[in-house]
Design a protein around this motif. Structure first.
Motif, PDB file in Angstrom:
ATOM      1  N   GLU A  77      32.406  28.900 -10.039  1.00 25.89           N
ATOM      2  CA  GLU A  77      32.407  27.617  -9.346  1.00 25.89           C
ATOM      3  C   GLU A  77      32.721  27.763  -7.863  1.00 25.89           C
ATOM      4  OE1 GLU A  77      31.991  23.446  -9.079  1.00 25.89           O
ATOM      5  OE2 GLU A  77      31.620  24.747 -10.809  1.00 25.89           O
ATOM      6  N   TYR A  78      33.684  28.622  -7.540  1.00 27.10           N
ATOM      7  CA  TYR A  78      34.200  28.662  -6.167  1.00 27.10           C
ATOM      8  C   TYR A  78      34.095  30.031  -5.487  1.00 27.10           C
ATOM      9  CZ  TYR A  78      36.219  24.112  -7.333  1.00 27.10           C
ATOM     10  OH  TYR A  78      36.398  22.803  -7.712  1.00 27.10           O
ATOM     11  N   GLY A  79      33.621  31.042  -6.202  1.00 26.15           N
ATOM     12  CA  GLY A  79      33.382  32.337  -5.574  1.00 26.15           C
ATOM     13  C   GLY A  79      34.512  33.335  -5.663  1.00 26.15           C
ATOM     14  N   GLY A  80      35.673  32.939  -6.142  1.00 24.55           N
ATOM     15  CA  GLY A  80      36.795  33.852  -6.248  1.00 24.55           C
ATOM     16  C   GLY A  80      38.085  33.092  -6.497  1.00 24.55           C
ATOM     17  N   VAL A  81      39.174  33.840  -6.607  1.00 26.03           N
ATOM     18  CA  VAL A  81      40.493  33.241  -6.855  1.00 26.03           C
ATOM     19  C   VAL A  81      41.497  33.857  -5.884  1.00 26.03           C
ATOM     20  CG1 VAL A  81      42.353  32.899  -8.518  1.00 26.03           C
ATOM     21  CG2 VAL A  81      39.974  32.889  -9.298  1.00 26.03           C
ATOM     22  N   ASP A  82      42.262  33.001  -5.227  1.00 19.15           N
ATOM     23  CA  ASP A  82      43.259  33.460  -4.257  1.00 19.15           C
ATOM     24  C   ASP A  82      44.702  33.220  -4.699  1.00 19.15           C
ATOM     25  OD1 ASP A  82      41.391  34.082  -1.875  1.00 19.15           O
ATOM     26  OD2 ASP A  82      40.829  32.039  -2.450  1.00 19.15           O
ATOM     27  N   VAL A  83      44.932  32.169  -5.457  1.00 16.61           N
ATOM     28  CA  VAL A  83      46.291  31.777  -5.834  1.00 16.61           C
ATOM     29  C   VAL A  83      46.337  31.460  -7.324  1.00 16.61           C
ATOM     30  CG1 VAL A  83      48.149  30.084  -5.482  1.00 16.61           C
ATOM     31  CG2 VAL A  83      46.752  30.842  -3.539  1.00 16.61           C
ATOM     32  N   ILE A  84      47.329  32.009  -7.999  1.00 20.83           N
ATOM     33  CA  ILE A  84      47.597  31.672  -9.391  1.00 20.83           C
ATOM     34  C   ILE A  84      48.977  31.031  -9.467  1.00 20.83           C
ATOM     35  CG2 ILE A  84      47.900  32.520 -11.740  1.00 20.83           C
ATOM     36  CD1 ILE A  84      45.091  32.843 -10.695  1.00 20.83           C
ATOM     37  N   VAL A  85      49.045  29.860 -10.068  1.00 21.16           N
ATOM     38  CA  VAL A  85      50.322  29.191 -10.322  1.00 21.16           C
ATOM     39  C   VAL A  85      50.412  28.980 -11.830  1.00 21.16           C
ATOM     40  CG1 VAL A  85      51.762  27.176  -9.874  1.00 21.16           C
ATOM     41  CG2 VAL A  85      50.234  28.045  -8.084  1.00 21.16           C
ATOM     42  N   ARG A 126      42.139  40.294 -10.476  1.00 18.44           N
ATOM     43  CA  ARG A 126      41.085  39.472  -9.891  1.00 18.44           C
ATOM     44  C   ARG A 126      41.481  38.612  -8.694  1.00 18.44           C
ATOM     45  NH1 ARG A 126      38.115  37.651 -15.519  1.00 18.44           N
ATOM     46  NH2 ARG A 126      36.621  36.696 -14.102  1.00 18.44           N
ATOM     47  N   VAL A 127      42.767  38.467  -8.422  1.00 19.86           N
ATOM     48  CA  VAL A 127      43.145  37.720  -7.219  1.00 19.86           C
ATOM     49  C   VAL A 127      42.691  38.493  -5.995  1.00 19.86           C
ATOM     50  CG1 VAL A 127      45.119  37.015  -5.801  1.00 19.86           C
ATOM     51  CG2 VAL A 127      45.059  36.426  -8.206  1.00 19.86           C
ATOM     52  N   ALA A 132      48.183  35.107  -3.694  1.00 20.54           N
ATOM     53  CA  ALA A 132      49.553  34.891  -4.147  1.00 20.54           C
ATOM     54  C   ALA A 132      49.558  34.562  -5.636  1.00 20.54           C
ATOM     55  CB  ALA A 132      50.202  33.754  -3.363  1.00 20.54           C
ATOM     56  N   ILE A 133      50.556  35.097  -6.325  1.00 21.71           N
ATOM     57  CA  ILE A 133      50.760  34.822  -7.746  1.00 21.71           C
ATOM     58  C   ILE A 133      52.151  34.210  -7.893  1.00 21.71           C
ATOM     59  CG2 ILE A 133      50.891  35.816 -10.059  1.00 21.71           C
ATOM     60  CD1 ILE A 133      49.154  38.162  -8.963  1.00 21.71           C
ATOM     61  N   VAL A 134      52.211  33.066  -8.550  1.00 19.13           N
ATOM     62  CA  VAL A 134      53.487  32.358  -8.711  1.00 19.13           C
ATOM     63  C   VAL A 134      53.728  32.102 -10.192  1.00 19.13           C
ATOM     64  CG1 VAL A 134      54.857  30.329  -8.100  1.00 19.13           C
ATOM     65  CG2 VAL A 134      53.161  31.239  -6.472  1.00 19.13           C
ATOM     66  N   ARG A 172      47.699  45.663  -1.576  1.00 25.84           N
ATOM     67  CA  ARG A 172      46.710  44.604  -1.781  1.00 25.84           C
ATOM     68  C   ARG A 172      46.995  43.369  -0.925  1.00 25.84           C
ATOM     69  NH1 ARG A 172      44.897  44.046  -7.104  1.00 25.84           N
ATOM     70  NH2 ARG A 172      44.275  41.935  -6.478  1.00 25.84           N
ATOM     71  N   ASP A 173      48.152  43.278  -0.308  1.00 25.53           N
ATOM     72  CA  ASP A 173      48.561  42.073   0.408  1.00 25.53           C
ATOM     73  C   ASP A 173      48.536  40.856  -0.521  1.00 25.53           C
ATOM     74  OD1 ASP A 173      49.442  40.457   2.504  1.00 25.53           O
ATOM     75  OD2 ASP A 173      47.402  40.034   3.199  1.00 25.53           O
ATOM     76  N   VAL A 174      48.989  41.076  -1.765  1.00 23.98           N
ATOM     77  CA  VAL A 174      49.121  39.989  -2.742  1.00 23.98           C
ATOM     78  C   VAL A 174      50.602  39.832  -3.058  1.00 23.98           C
ATOM     79  CG1 VAL A 174      48.625  39.227  -5.099  1.00 23.98           C
ATOM     80  CG2 VAL A 174      46.840  40.349  -3.746  1.00 23.98           C
ATOM     81  N   THR A 175      51.136  38.640  -2.847  1.00 21.45           N
ATOM     82  CA  THR A 175      52.543  38.398  -3.142  1.00 21.45           C
ATOM     83  C   THR A 175      52.699  37.925  -4.584  1.00 21.45           C
ATOM     84  OG1 THR A 175      52.463  36.096  -2.382  1.00 21.45           O
ATOM     85  CG2 THR A 175      53.023  37.787  -0.747  1.00 21.45           C
ATOM     86  N   VAL A 176      53.839  38.272  -5.172  1.00 23.74           N
ATOM     87  CA  VAL A 176      54.165  37.863  -6.542  1.00 23.74           C
ATOM     88  C   VAL A 176      55.591  37.337  -6.546  1.00 23.74           C
ATOM     89  CG1 VAL A 176      54.221  38.512  -8.977  1.00 23.74           C
ATOM     90  CG2 VAL A 176      52.709  39.745  -7.397  1.00 23.74           C
ATOM     91  N   ASN A 177      55.754  36.084  -6.878  1.00 27.12           N
ATOM     92  CA  ASN A 177      57.073  35.457  -6.881  1.00 27.12           C
ATOM     93  C   ASN A 177      57.214  34.530  -8.075  1.00 27.12           C
ATOM     94  OD1 ASN A 177      58.310  36.269  -4.143  1.00 27.12           O
ATOM     95  ND2 ASN A 177      56.292  35.499  -3.548  1.00 27.12           N
TER      96      ASN A 177
END
Length: 242
Positions: A77-85, A126-127, A132-134, A172-177
């Motif tokens: 739908e949107y081409g990718g995923v940047d944030v998971i909550v 896949r992010v 960011a992953i929350v 990866r410059d992906v944060t996980v909190n």
């Protein structure tokens, strides 16, 4: 290009408030739901009527293939995923450890631990870089209240996943909190509690009230957006309880 967020449990409570907030911040939002399509559609409608982009997607978070399919739909739908909550979860009635029913133990652990792991695995794969992953824990974990062994054990697992995954995504410059709310006026929290109990819990905080889902959504938006130097942390959003 707008960032894209998946919010599990996005059809109600903290998840819904988070989906609405992220959409207002300019993200396209995938509103996940487990079984209540009508409420998810209401969330999508609220976002789109406000000028945002959103779709509702059903998934069983305890099944890796179902979680993977949800990510597939987001990418299509949107081409990718940047944030998971990842707000989806359950809470059992507080019960002393000696009285815990193992069917309850298995159900809560399956949803809160296996579900978190399934979402975390797809997120890690896949992010997009810069994302960011929350995850979600609970401030009750720091209070060690009697009766909360089952629930706290699952949220301790979520915090452990957070700390380790933040390190595994090095480069990866992906944060996980993790966000750890205090008592918040959601259906999950209020169910089964009498007025006296609710009032007592509300007065634990120096601010002398329950949190609102929108209070928690502010923290989610911070971690999912501008907080690029916050990583591998547990943010206790509880009005000052602990």
């Amino acid at each position: 290009m707008a960032r894209v967020a998946i919010v599990t449990g996005g059809s109600g409570g903290i998840g819904q408030a988070s989906a609405l907030k992220l959409a207002r911040d300019g993200m396209a939002v995938v509103v996940h739901y487990g079984g209540n399509r009508d409420v998810a559609d209401e969330t999508v409608k609220a976002i789109t009527e406000d000028g945002g982009k959103a779709i509702a997607v059903q998934a069983d978070i305890t099944e890796p293939a179902s979680v993977a399919a949800m990510f597939d739909q987001a990418e299509q739908e949107y081409g990718g995923v940047d944030v998971i909550v990842h707000t989806a979860g359950v809470m059992n009635q507080p019960t002393p450890l000696v009285d815990v029913d193992f069917d309850t133990l298995d159900r809560v652990h399956r949803i809160n631990i296996r579900g978190t792991f399934a979402v975390a695995q797809q997120a890690a794969r896949r992010v997009r870089d810069g994302g960011a992953i929350v995850f979600f824990s609970t401030s009750v974990l720091g209070l060690n209240l009697p009766g909360y062994t089952v629930y706290n054990a699952t949220k301790g697992a979520a915090e452990a996943i957070t700390m380790i995954l933040a390190k595994e995504l090095r480069g990866r410059d992906v944060t996980v909190n993790t966000v750890a709310p205090g008592p918040t006026a959601t259906k999950l929290f209020l169910d089964g509690k009498d007025e006296e109990t609710i009032s007592r819990l509300a007065n634990q905080a120096p601010l002398e009230r329950l949190g609102q889902p929108e209070d928690i959504a502010e923290a989610v938006a911070f971690l999912g957006g501008p907080a690029r130097w916050v990583n591998g942390q547990v943010m206790r959003v509880n009005g000052g309880i602990a």
